[in-house]
Motif scaffolding. Structure first.
Motif, PDB file in Angstrom:
ATOM      1  N   THR A   1      -3.704   2.647  -2.336  1.00  0.00           N
ATOM      2  CA  THR A   1      -4.932   1.745  -2.105  1.00  0.00           C
ATOM      3  C   THR A   1      -5.530   1.319  -3.314  1.00  0.00           C
ATOM      4  OG1 THR A   1      -5.388   2.758   0.126  1.00  0.00           O
ATOM      5  CG2 THR A   1      -6.726   1.540  -0.709  1.00  0.00           C
TER       6      THR A   1
ATOM      7  N   TRP B   1      -8.785   8.035  -6.558  1.00  0.00           N
ATOM      8  CA  TRP B   1      -7.958   7.529  -5.221  1.00  0.00           C
ATOM      9  C   TRP B   1      -6.965   8.546  -5.119  1.00  0.00           C
ATOM     10  CZ3 TRP B   1      -9.472   3.356  -2.276  1.00  0.00           C
ATOM     11  CH2 TRP B   1     -10.406   2.527  -2.874  1.00  0.00           C
TER      12      TRP B   1
ATOM     13  N   GLN C   1      -2.321   1.000   9.524  1.00  0.00           N
ATOM     14  CA  GLN C   1      -2.011   0.133   8.383  1.00  0.00           C
ATOM     15  C   GLN C   1      -1.238  -1.063   8.692  1.00  0.00           C
ATOM     16  OE1 GLN C   1      -3.227   0.453   4.591  1.00  0.00           O
ATOM     17  NE2 GLN C   1      -2.897  -1.707   5.694  1.00  0.00           N
TER      18      GLN C   1
ATOM     19  N   ALA D   1      -3.794  10.671   7.873  1.00  0.00           N
ATOM     20  CA  ALA D   1      -3.357   9.353   7.358  1.00  0.00           C
ATOM     21  C   ALA D   1      -1.639   9.611   7.098  1.00  0.00           C
ATOM     22  CB  ALA D   1      -3.952   8.981   5.934  1.00  0.00           C
TER      23      ALA D   1
ATOM     24  N   ALA E   1      -5.963  -3.139   3.139  1.00  0.00           N
ATOM     25  CA  ALA E   1      -5.796  -1.775   2.540  1.00  0.00           C
ATOM     26  C   ALA E   1      -7.057  -1.054   2.454  1.00  0.00           C
ATOM     27  CB  ALA E   1      -5.379  -1.861   1.051  1.00  0.00           C
ATOM     28  N   LEU E   2      -8.089  -1.625   1.960  1.00  0.00           N
ATOM     29  CA  LEU E   2      -9.531  -1.075   2.062  1.00  0.00           C
ATOM     30  C   LEU E   2      -9.861  -0.828   3.400  1.00  0.00           C
ATOM     31  CD1 LEU E   2     -11.606  -2.736  -0.768  1.00  0.00           C
ATOM     32  CD2 LEU E   2     -10.852  -0.381  -0.953  1.00  0.00           C
TER      33      LEU E   2
ATOM     34  N   HIS F   1     -10.461   7.297   7.118  1.00  0.00           N
ATOM     35  CA  HIS F   1     -11.047   8.418   6.664  1.00  0.00           C
ATOM     36  C   HIS F   1     -12.816   8.462   6.568  1.00  0.00           C
ATOM     37  CE1 HIS F   1      -7.624   9.662   4.486  1.00  0.00           C
ATOM     38  NE2 HIS F   1      -7.318   8.465   4.142  1.00  0.00           N
TER      39      HIS F   1
ATOM     40  N   ARG G   1      -7.934  12.509  -1.289  1.00  0.00           N
ATOM     41  CA  ARG G   1      -8.372  11.808  -0.315  1.00  0.00           C
ATOM     42  C   ARG G   1      -9.682  12.429   0.133  1.00  0.00           C
ATOM     43  NH1 ARG G   1      -4.610   8.620   2.191  1.00  0.00           N
ATOM     44  NH2 ARG G   1      -2.442   9.386   1.706  1.00  0.00           N
TER      45      ARG G   1
ATOM     46  N   ASN H   1      -8.282  -0.284   6.191  1.00  0.00           N
ATOM     47  CA  ASN H   1      -7.417   0.835   6.811  1.00  0.00           C
ATOM     48  C   ASN H   1      -7.988   2.278   6.338  1.00  0.00           C
ATOM     49  OD1 ASN H   1      -5.164   1.761   8.593  1.00  0.00           O
ATOM     50  ND2 ASN H   1      -4.210   2.373   6.654  1.00  0.00           N
ATOM     51  N   TYR H   2      -8.132   2.131   4.888  1.00  0.00           N
ATOM     52  CA  TYR H   2      -8.697   3.403   4.302  1.00  0.00           C
ATOM     53  C   TYR H   2      -9.719   3.825   4.848  1.00  0.00           C
ATOM     54  CZ  TYR H   2      -8.890   6.750   0.277  1.00  0.00           C
ATOM     55  OH  TYR H   2      -9.030   7.993  -0.397  1.00  0.00           O
TER      56      TYR H   2
ATOM     57  N   THR I   1       0.592  -1.026  -0.040  1.00  0.00           N
ATOM     58  CA  THR I   1       0.125  -0.060  -0.106  1.00  0.00           C
ATOM     59  C   THR I   1       0.978   1.303  -0.256  1.00  0.00           C
ATOM     60  OG1 THR I   1      -1.743  -1.209   1.056  1.00  0.00           O
ATOM     61  CG2 THR I   1      -1.937   1.232   1.195  1.00  0.00           C
TER      62      THR I   1
END
Length: 395
Positions: free
Chosen positions: A68, A179, A334, A193, A112-113, A120, A182, A115-116, A63
């Protein structure tokens, strides 16, 4: 643009769920056609889970390097290819080969998803996004059940899901520019982040040294072991334990994932008033009630138990993930989530196959006892983590 990206992430979560429940739903039909023992579903499950463990442990590194969006697109494409390979396979060893990219495609995108979204978006979005996973996981068995009922065979079910994954891969390719920006005005401050250049990937030893990391790993191990054991063996439990036909059992096994899906839709609203910790405890209580119902001999109780178990699972995964930045800090989230995913998939790799061995040599009706043991250990670990977090928060 933010709303459009969120819609893409929702679709990506549906994609994550579609393949997860296929093997369990299809196995009663696959097993006799392949000429292998009942427990061999556990071998496939183990190979898939091993791939997810490897890719989850690399998620922090991937990542940081790719971002991501690219990790998600590549991973979904790998899953689509693996599902197509499943549909074309005529022997067990071929399925074992295709299970490798099947697993590798899942681990990195999951970490990855998650954590994103944890960084956010608010907790309600995490619940609703995992509700979309439930939509995929519920749809998979229905598609497989339709294919079996029409006499098309389990290969047609896998081919249909592969086609859906290919379409999503194309959509993700088109969405890559989204992507780069943000989510705005938050939800969680974008600056929270970590930028890619600000740190290097953490080693496994470094993550394990973080206070509370071991507890959350064991809890995730137990949660995913419980969820996947129930998802993989529910169809066989209904078929062999309650005398249902293969087609009926494959369709009704989706009740567990239906409970997960409905529960996460409701959880999104409940998180507005209830904390992640209270949601996790509520889910554990519902799991206790649901798995207890599976001990009863009536088929109606078994079906109700599957629904309640699904409802209990609903808030646990998304709320544990969403609480990770709060427990461990945004800069470490992450790396910690990647290790959480790896622990979860180790549970997925080991515990459903272990139950398959027990079912093969004793009885599939041991399922509720097995689930209760996993629930007890998971609850113990989440409570220990909460106590450690409380101590750190005190002045």
């Amino acid at each position: 643009m933010t709303s459009l990206l969120l819609a893409v992430i929702y679709l990506a979560f549906i994609s994550l769920g579609l393949p997860d429940s296929l093997l369990g739903a299809a196995w009663p039909a696959m097993q006799p056609s392949l000429g292998v023992p009942l427990s061999y579903a556990g071998i496939l499950s183990m190979i898939i889970a091993l791939g997810t463990v490897v890719s989850s442990l690399q998620s922090d590194r991937l990542t940081l390097r790719l971002g991501t969006g690219r990790v998600t697109t590549i991973s979904v494409g790998m899953t689509a290819a693996a599902l197509l390979g499943f549909s074309l396979s005529g022997s067990f060893w071929q399925l074992c080969l295709w299970a490798i990219p099947y697993g590798l495609g899942a681990g990195s995108v999951d970490a990855a998803l998650n954590n994103y979204v944890a960084l956010h978006y608010k907790s309600r979005h995490m619940s609703w996004l995992h509700c979309m996973w439930g939509v995929g996981a519920t749809t998979g068995p229905y598609i497989m059940g339709i294919a079996l009922a029409r006499g098309a065979g389990w290969s047609a079910g896998y081919a249909t899901i592969a086609g859906l994954q290919v379409l999503l891969t194309l959509l993700l390719l088109l969405s890559l520019p989204l992507w780069k920006s943000r989510p705005g005005a938050r939800e969680t401050a974008p600056a929270a982040a970590p930028a890619r250049e600000q740190r290097k990937p953490l080693s496994l030893a470094a993550v394990l040294g973080i206070p509370g990391a071991r507890e959350i790993m064991i809890a995730f191990f137990c949660y995913c072991a419980l969820e996947q054991t129930c998802g993989l063996w529910a169809s066989s439990f209904l078929h062999l334990g309650h005398g249902m036909t293969e087609e009926r059992a494959a369709g009704l096994a989706a009740l567990f994932f239906l409970g997960v899906t409905a529960g996460r839709a409701v959880s999104g609203f409940l998180t507005i008033r209830l904390s992640d910790t209270r949601m996790i405890r509520l889910g554990q209580l519902l799991l206790l009630i649901g798995t207890s119902l599976l001990f009863l001999p009536a088929s109606a109780c078994a079906l109700a138990g599957l629904v309640l178990a699904g409802l209990g699972c609903a808030p646990i995964y998304p709320c544990v993930i969403h609480a990770t930045p709060s427990h461990f800090g945004k800069e470490l989230s992450q790396a910690v989530i990647g290790v959480e995913m790896a622990a979860a998939y180790i549970g997925t790799m080991l515990m459903p196959p272990l139950f398959g061995v027990l079912a093969n040599h004793i009885a599939v009706t041991l399922l509720p006892l097995y689930l209760l043991a996993l629930l007890a250990l998971m609850t113990t670990m989440t409570e220990r983590l909460e106590r450690k977090t409380d101590r750190r928060a005190r002045p």
